[in-house]
Scaffold this motif. Structure first.
Motif, PDB file in Angstrom:
ATOM      1  N   ASN A  92      35.110 -23.352 -19.830  1.00  0.00           N
ATOM      2  CA  ASN A  92      36.178 -23.608 -20.805  1.00  0.00           C
ATOM      3  C   ASN A  92      37.335 -22.620 -20.702  1.00  0.00           C
ATOM      4  O   ASN A  92      38.131 -22.492 -21.626  1.00  0.00           O
ATOM      5  CB  ASN A  92      35.630 -23.647 -22.232  1.00  0.00           C
ATOM      6  N   PHE A 152      37.115 -28.909 -26.613  1.00  0.00           N
ATOM      7  CA  PHE A 152      36.879 -27.489 -26.860  1.00  0.00           C
ATOM      8  C   PHE A 152      38.201 -26.844 -27.259  1.00  0.00           C
ATOM      9  O   PHE A 152      39.274 -27.333 -26.917  1.00  0.00           O
ATOM     10  CB  PHE A 152      36.277 -26.770 -25.639  1.00  0.00           C
ATOM     11  N   PRO A 189      33.191 -29.163 -16.358  1.00  0.00           N
ATOM     12  CA  PRO A 189      32.467 -28.930 -17.617  1.00  0.00           C
ATOM     13  C   PRO A 189      31.028 -29.417 -17.532  1.00  0.00           C
ATOM     14  O   PRO A 189      30.679 -30.215 -16.653  1.00  0.00           O
ATOM     15  CB  PRO A 189      33.258 -29.774 -18.616  1.00  0.00           C
TER      16      PRO A 189
END
Lengths: 284, 140
Positions: free
Chosen positions: B56, A199, B67
């Motif tokens: 995140n 990410f 996560p």
């Protein structure tokens, strides 16, 4: 007597002509490199020479010589915007409308790497720090692409950070789940992701449009980014940033094996730091 | 922080066949994997693999939260070998402000086969495209 004077004049003229012909190409090259055009991008070649991209062209520059490298052909007149140096020293060049090209030093020719890209709207490229065949490209609306075979095949891997990417970097800074890190200079600051594309998160709180980014290969936690001409430095992988004082607006940067951090400026100069920490022209 | 390659263990089929088959049957190990997941993993990573909220971004302690393991996360971007390593040896994000392993090591709790079963179960939480990507694209 008149004949002697005439021969002497002729000899002197010939000498001047010889000197003019011998010296002129160097002068032309030096002028074309330092004609005050802003430096668009910087990198180094496999021998450590600086590669300087300006509007007028691409130049290889070391302490002795400056030579022009012809740019890849473009029917649309598209201009290159970014460069990257592969782990094997290969030179990659890209730009919107131009796609991505690799320079073959042996044949002195450019090879298109665009066969499997969806379009040529490449705004930023990066080369893997240690894997010679792995390349990254950002195509704006089309997203992030990766090639693991030197550009023969591109695969979309991600959409990229939320904001558009202006500058791109792969780093072998430790700590990644995979083989390194990606830093993307966006219109909001620096975004960072492990190279698994897990990410994208903010790398610290540096804000603004990043026009150039690089890192110190010998100390990978040291990352540098340019926002509106101001150079910023992070010594902790992008967590915190501090501005560096440079007498000119910075437009590009790279790490040279011989000169260390080199910046290109809006005025067209190339500067590095001397032993006293002062920013001085490179190779002078 | 990068783990030495020599530490990688991946017993059984590393390219794992944990996803449901075309016929809809559940591969061996997935049921066991789900039970183990619910016993050891779900409290942090969610009963459906949905992860923590705001996973995140660092939390108030400066740690990256657990996560998701479903299609919204990034588990599918990692090879079986890396997933095995993280379950066995634990993990902390390198930019966490604490030194602890936020993902605990399970090598003294689970057998190699049980860890692989969990990985096979996680694959059932991914999309078909992600299952295709994972063995082809994730690095060993």
């Amino acid at each position: 007597m008149r004949a002697m004077v005439s021969r002497l004049n002729s000899a002197v003229s010939g000498l001047f002509l010889f000197a003019f012909v011998a010296v002129m190409p160097t002068l032309v090259q030096a002028q074309s490199v330092n004609e005050g055009q802003s430096v668009r991008a910087l990198t180094t070649d496999s021998s450590g020479a600086l590669l300087v991209l300006r509007q007028s062209g691409l130049f290889a520059m070391d302490s002795q010589n400056t030579t022009e490298i012809p740019l890849p052909p473009s029917d649309s007149g598209a201009q290159p915007r970014s460069m990257a140096k592969g782990a094997d020293g290969s030179l990659y060049l890209s730009g919107p409308g131009l796609g991505i090209w690799r320079y073959d030093e042996a044949s002195k020719r450019w090879q298109s790497l665009n066969d499997t890209l969806p379009d040529l709207g490449v705004t930023a490229i990066a080369a893997h720090a240690t894997q010679a065949k792995t390349l990254y490209a950002y195509l704006g609306a089309s997203g992030m692409f990766r090639s693991r075979n030197g550009g023969a095949e591109w695969v979309k891997v991600d959409s990229g950070p939320r904001e558009p990417v202006q500058a791109f970097l792969h780093s072998d800074m430790p700590g990644s789940m995979e083989s390194g890190w990606l830093f993307a200079g966006t219109t909001r600051g620096v975004a960072r992701s492990m190279d698994c594309f897990c990410f994208w998160g903010d790398a610290g709180e540096l804000r603004g449009t990043v026009s150039a980014i690089d890192y110190d290969p010998s100390a990978p936690e040291n990352v540098y980014a340019v926002i509106e001409g101001q150079l910023h430095h992070s010594s902790d992988g992008g967590e915190t940033w501090a501005g560096l004082e440079i007498p000119q607006a910075v437009t590009a940067l790279t790490f040279s094996p011989s000169e260390g951090l080199v910046v290109g400026t809006k005025n067209g100069e190339l500067l590095s730091q001397n032993a006293s920490g002062e920013w001085v022209p490179v190779y002078e | 922080m990068v783990f030495p390659a020599g530490l990688a263990r991946c017993p059984g089929p590393c390219d794992g066949g944990g996803a449901p088959t075309d016929s809809g049957s559940v591969p061996a190990g997935v049921t066991e994997g789900r039970q183990i997941y619910e016993q050891y993993c779900a409290a942090c990573h969610g009963w459906q693999g949905e992860g923590a909220a705001d996973w995140n971004k660092p939390d108030e302690k400066g740690e990256m939260p657990p996560p998701p393991h479903d299609e919204t996360g990034h588990t599918w971007r990692h090879s079986d070998a890396m997933l095995f390593r993280m379950i066995a040896e634990g993990w902390r994000h390198p930019f966490n402000k604490t030194d602890r392993l936020t993902m605990p090591a399970f090598e003294d709790t689970l057998t190699d086969q049980e860890i692989q079963s969990v990985i096979n179960y996680l694959k059932t939480l991914w999309t078909e495209d992600q299952r295709r990507y994972q063995p082809n694209e994730s690095q060993e």
